[in-house]
Scaffold this active site. Sequence first.
Site, PDB file in Angstrom:
ATOM      1  N   LYS A 180       0.924  -0.769   0.458  1.00 35.33           N
ATOM      2  CA  LYS A 180      -0.022  -0.315  -0.020  1.00 35.33           C
ATOM      3  C   LYS A 180       1.300   1.418  -0.360  1.00 35.33           C
ATOM      4  O   LYS A 180       1.812   1.298   1.031  1.00 35.33           O
ATOM      5  CB  LYS A 180      -1.103   0.140   0.818  1.00 35.33           C
ATOM      6  N   LYS A 224      -2.262  -1.252  -3.756  1.00 29.73           N
ATOM      7  CA  LYS A 224      -2.724  -0.522  -3.830  1.00 29.73           C
ATOM      8  C   LYS A 224      -2.660   0.861  -3.476  1.00 29.73           C
ATOM      9  O   LYS A 224      -1.338   1.095  -3.299  1.00 29.73           O
ATOM     10  CB  LYS A 224      -3.345  -0.926  -2.705  1.00 29.73           C
TER      11      LYS A 224
HETATM   12  C1  PBG Z   1      -7.035   2.794   5.792  1.00 32.72           C
HETATM   13  C2  PBG Z   1      -7.765   3.082   4.505  1.00 32.72           C
HETATM   14  C3  PBG Z   1      -7.398   4.519   3.415  1.00 32.72           C
HETATM   15  C4  PBG Z   1      -7.975   3.348   2.387  1.00 32.72           C
HETATM   16  C5  PBG Z   1      -8.064   2.499   2.660  1.00 32.72           C
HETATM   17  N1  PBG Z   1      -8.125   2.021   3.616  1.00 32.72           N
HETATM   18  C6  PBG Z   1      -7.147   5.422   3.224  1.00 32.72           C
HETATM   19  C7  PBG Z   1      -5.707   5.394   3.580  1.00 32.72           C
HETATM   20  O1  PBG Z   1      -4.800   5.037   3.943  1.00 32.72           O
HETATM   21  O2  PBG Z   1      -5.302   7.250   3.713  1.00 32.72           O
HETATM   22  C8  PBG Z   1      -8.343   4.232   0.619  1.00 32.72           C
HETATM   23  C9  PBG Z   1      -8.865   3.779   0.026  1.00 32.72           C
HETATM   24  C10 PBG Z   1      -9.524   4.878  -1.449  1.00 32.72           C
HETATM   25  O3  PBG Z   1      -8.693   5.940  -1.269  1.00 32.72           O
HETATM   26  O4  PBG Z   1     -10.605   4.014  -1.892  1.00 32.72           O
HETATM   27  N2  PBG Z   1      -5.957   2.861   6.268  1.00 32.72           N
HETATM   28 ZN    ZN Z   2      -5.720   3.268   8.036  1.00 31.52          ZN
END
Ligand code: PBG
Ligand code: ZN
Length: 325
Positions: free
Chosen positions: A195, A248
């Site tokens: 991520k 992601k």
């Molecule tokens: C939480 C999380 C996030 C997303 C999914 N789980 C946001 C982040 O890391 O700030 C993003 C999902 C999206 O942008 O559709 N950690």
């Molecule tokens: Zn988070």
Amino acid sequence: MSFPETRLRRLRRTPALRRLVRETTLGPDNFIYPLFVCPGKGIKREIPSLPGQFHFSVDELPREAEEIARLGIPGVILFGLPEKKDEVGSEAWHAEGVVQRALRAIKKAAPDLALAVDTCFCEYTTHGHCGVVVNGEIDNDATLENLGRAALSYARAGADLVAPSGMMDGFVGFLRESLDEDGFEQVALLSYAAKYASGYYGPFRTAVDSTPAFGDRAGYQMDPANVREAMREVALDIEEGADIVMVKPALAYLDVIAEVRNDCDVPIAAYNVSGEYAMLKAAAEKGWIDYDRVMLETLLSMRRAGADIILTYHAKEAARLLRPR
Ligand code: PBG
Ligand code: ZN
């Protein structure tokens, strides 16, 4: 052999021929649909930064879940907007929290849906970071303890998949052990393995009020410049027991998905994140693109790169277009 004997256009001539040589498929089976659960009653409120997506109170979820199941989408992933935030995000593991109640309600209304829960604290903490803050930094191992608490409470409420998204080191192994110790060896782990610290999460953070109050997430999420590091993240997560690994965001990281696909045999998920969705919605609103066509082409690119599963806000719209009539 080459031209003029070889003519690749021969197999493009009719729809039937094109169908016969199509290499990649896209269908409702590939989708997980994100759902946002909020406190209250009788609430189905459109999210301004994510047009076409809603905040649902628990009592509104059964109807939504039935529709998702009817469209042939096999799974949903839940995000909670807690009643109240605190320093550590303890609402995340409250047995009567919105997500826990949502799990029970959906399980009853649509028992065949696979239920995943985004397991993180940024929506639940006053500071908006994904874990416990100690001296201005996110304490990895203290956060693991809380992740264990949250995962167990989701498992007790009926989650099929726990999806830790906070990029803490060792979270997959820690959660596997916690779940197994409590008899939840059947609950699967969908790890947000690679991520990235991405600007594409903007609309989501507005939607769930999780923008960090200080600093950013670069101390735990990955540097967008790195792909070898993604391979290490994925390898460690698989070793620790991840059942599915996720990359992601998706669109700007198709090379990462392809690289992971080449390297391992576990199912791969791609998260077609909020900013990717919002860009298409905005361009469509301006009349600049054919929304349906660009949406399907975008989702297909993720499948072609090697994703088995796509988490996407387009799931319902795409499923309607893709279902055999
Ligand atoms: C939480 C999380 C996030 C997303 C999914 N789980 C946001 C982040 O890391 O700030 C993003 C999902 C999206 O942008 O559709 N950690
Ligand atoms: Zn988070």
